[in-house]
Design a protein around this motif. Structure first.
Motif, PDB file in Angstrom:
ATOM      1  N   LEU A  25      38.788  37.150  51.821  1.00 51.13           N
ATOM      2  CA  LEU A  25      39.527  37.572  50.692  1.00 51.13           C
ATOM      3  C   LEU A  25      40.236  36.521  49.911  1.00 51.13           C
ATOM      4  N   PHE A  26      41.269  35.967  50.925  1.00 54.69           N
ATOM      5  CA  PHE A  26      41.999  34.870  50.399  1.00 54.69           C
ATOM      6  C   PHE A  26      41.382  33.633  50.035  1.00 54.69           C
ATOM      7  N   ALA A  27      40.142  33.207  50.482  1.00 57.00           N
ATOM      8  CA  ALA A  27      39.239  32.426  50.074  1.00 57.00           C
ATOM      9  C   ALA A  27      38.824  32.611  48.354  1.00 57.00           C
ATOM     10  N   GLU A  28      38.536  33.942  48.406  1.00 54.72           N
ATOM     11  CA  GLU A  28      38.136  34.271  47.081  1.00 54.72           C
ATOM     12  C   GLU A  28      39.213  34.464  46.018  1.00 54.72           C
ATOM     13  N   GLY A  29      40.317  34.653  46.395  1.00 52.44           N
ATOM     14  CA  GLY A  29      41.360  34.742  45.541  1.00 52.44           C
ATOM     15  C   GLY A  29      41.692  33.048  45.211  1.00 52.44           C
ATOM     16  N   ASN A  30      41.590  32.465  46.043  1.00 53.09           N
ATOM     17  CA  ASN A  30      41.717  30.874  45.817  1.00 53.09           C
ATOM     18  C   ASN A  30      40.986  30.275  44.593  1.00 53.09           C
ATOM     19  N   THR A  31      39.578  30.927  44.818  1.00 54.43           N
ATOM     20  CA  THR A  31      38.536  30.587  43.932  1.00 54.43           C
ATOM     21  C   THR A  31      38.822  31.035  42.482  1.00 54.43           C
ATOM     22  N   PHE A  32      39.387  32.290  42.406  1.00 54.25           N
ATOM     23  CA  PHE A  32      39.616  32.823  40.932  1.00 54.25           C
ATOM     24  C   PHE A  32      40.806  31.923  40.403  1.00 54.25           C
ATOM     25  N   LYS A  37      41.528  28.785  41.004  1.00 52.65           N
ATOM     26  CA  LYS A  37      41.179  27.614  40.650  1.00 52.65           C
ATOM     27  C   LYS A  37      40.204  27.753  39.319  1.00 52.65           C
ATOM     28  N   GLU A  38      39.682  28.596  39.052  1.00 53.77           N
ATOM     29  CA  GLU A  38      39.071  29.203  37.650  1.00 53.77           C
ATOM     30  C   GLU A  38      39.871  29.743  36.621  1.00 53.77           C
ATOM     31  N   GLU A  39      41.358  29.716  36.960  1.00 55.66           N
ATOM     32  CA  GLU A  39      42.420  30.047  36.044  1.00 55.66           C
ATOM     33  C   GLU A  39      42.333  31.567  35.585  1.00 55.66           C
ATOM     34  N   ASN A  40      41.392  32.312  36.597  1.00 47.88           N
ATOM     35  CA  ASN A  40      41.329  33.601  36.386  1.00 47.88           C
ATOM     36  C   ASN A  40      42.457  34.420  37.342  1.00 47.88           C
ATOM     37  N   TYR A  41      43.808  34.330  36.800  1.00 54.69           N
ATOM     38  CA  TYR A  41      44.705  34.596  37.317  1.00 54.69           C
ATOM     39  C   TYR A  41      44.785  36.098  37.654  1.00 54.69           C
ATOM     40  N   SER A  42      44.442  36.915  36.753  1.00 58.68           N
ATOM     41  CA  SER A  42      44.309  38.547  37.077  1.00 58.68           C
ATOM     42  C   SER A  42      43.333  38.856  38.283  1.00 58.68           C
ATOM     43  N   ALA A  76      52.849  34.998  43.807  1.00 62.03           N
ATOM     44  CA  ALA A  76      53.718  34.659  42.826  1.00 62.03           C
ATOM     45  C   ALA A  76      53.407  33.539  41.686  1.00 62.03           C
ATOM     46  N   ASN A  77      52.520  32.785  42.189  1.00 62.98           N
ATOM     47  CA  ASN A  77      51.975  31.586  41.215  1.00 62.98           C
ATOM     48  C   ASN A  77      51.020  32.264  40.288  1.00 62.98           C
ATOM     49  N   CYS A  78      50.309  33.143  40.590  1.00 60.19           N
ATOM     50  CA  CYS A  78      49.453  34.016  39.572  1.00 60.19           C
ATOM     51  C   CYS A  78      50.356  34.444  38.636  1.00 60.19           C
ATOM     52  N   TYR A  79      51.407  35.328  39.077  1.00 63.30           N
ATOM     53  CA  TYR A  79      52.269  35.981  38.072  1.00 63.30           C
ATOM     54  C   TYR A  79      52.837  34.894  37.185  1.00 63.30           C
ATOM     55  N   TYR A  80      53.581  33.804  37.689  1.00 61.42           N
ATOM     56  CA  TYR A  80      54.134  32.843  37.002  1.00 61.42           C
ATOM     57  C   TYR A  80      53.064  32.355  35.912  1.00 61.42           C
ATOM     58  N   LYS A  81      51.884  32.179  36.114  1.00 63.64           N
ATOM     59  CA  LYS A  81      50.832  31.614  35.119  1.00 63.64           C
ATOM     60  C   LYS A  81      50.835  32.614  34.068  1.00 63.64           C
TER      61      LYS A  81
END
Length: 250
Positions: A24-31, A33-38, A62-67
């Motif tokens: 799941l963590f790797a999947e979140g990282n992929t999203f 990198k694709e700038e699909n922060y939500s 936190a980085n996602c919410y910041y973006k």
């Protein structure tokens, strides 16, 4: 035999659980990198909901919410990352950027020497890390004392004696630091304001007078609570009451 089977099943379950979290963590990282922060933050939060904790996970959330320009949750999770690992330099740096998005400018009260020393030294490591250092130091002190006791060489005796004293000093210091850190964590209940604007009251009642105003993302210390209200203090020493739903404790 049943106990052994139970332990083996438990170990396999933990391994599978960890692998699923890593996936799941790797999947979140992929999203991310694709700038699909939500989508990324949704995956990261699903890991958190499983009860897993790490500064890397909180940092990514936190980085996602910041973006997404969501200041309160961004600061909240940067603070959680630093609570888990106070030495996370990336979280420290990004938290500073996130705080620039807040409206409130609050001057810190002058700190005493011990408060500055605690913040720069003692609080740099979690209390459980200090406890681990204390355990290691106690083991080394015992070992060095035994080497001193059974050594036949006067030079070695002197060396082992001095190093055992040093280990005892590290042990005592680490225990004091761990205890102080633990008390500080228990005493300082940190929370973040999660509403765009809120009036802080002088008493736990909607009809009480407003004493000051706070905005989204501001960090406060929770001093007390009564029913659906919490007594808070901000960095400049001001104290007041806020409705519980308007903030979120870290």
């Amino acid at each position: 035999m049943k106990k052994i089977i139970y332990i083996v099943v438990l170990l396999f379950s933990l391994v599978a659980y960890s692998q699923e979290a890593d996936k799941l963590f790797a999947e979140g990282n992929t999203f991310y990198k694709e700038e699909n922060y939500s989508r990324a933050v949704g995956v990261y939060l699903s890991i958190e909901e499983q009860g897993l904790e790490s500064d890397e996970l909180y940092f990514n959330i936190a980085n996602c919410y910041y973006k997404m320009n969501k200041v309160a949750p961004a600061i909240y999770y940067y603070e959680k990352a630093l609570k888990t690992n106070p030495t996370n330099e990336d979280a420290i740096a990004n938290l500073a950027f996130a705080k620039r998005m807040t409206i409130d400018v609050i001057e810190d009260l002058p700190k005493t020497f011990f408060q500055r020393f605690s913040a720069s030294i003692i609080q740099k490591l979690p209390f459980d890390t200090w406890a681990i250092i204390a355990v290691i130091a106690s083991f080394l002190a015992s070992l060095l004392f035994l080497l001193y006791y059974f050594s036949s060489s006067s030079k070695k005796k002197l060396f082992y004696f001095n190093t055992s004293i040093l280990a005892v000093f590290v042990l005592i210091t680490s225990v004091i630091f761990a205890f102080n850190n633990f008390k500080t964590v228990q005493k300082n209940r940190v929370a973040i304001i999660f509403v765009p604007k809120v009036e802080i009251k002088n008493a736990p009642s909607m009809s009480s007078d407003d004493v000051f105003e706070l905005h989204e993302g501001t960090k406060v210390i929770v001093l007390d609570e009564l029913d659906n209200w919490k007594k808070i203090k901000i960095a400049d020493g001001k104290i007041g009451w806020i409705y519980t739903n308007d903030l979120k404790e870290i």
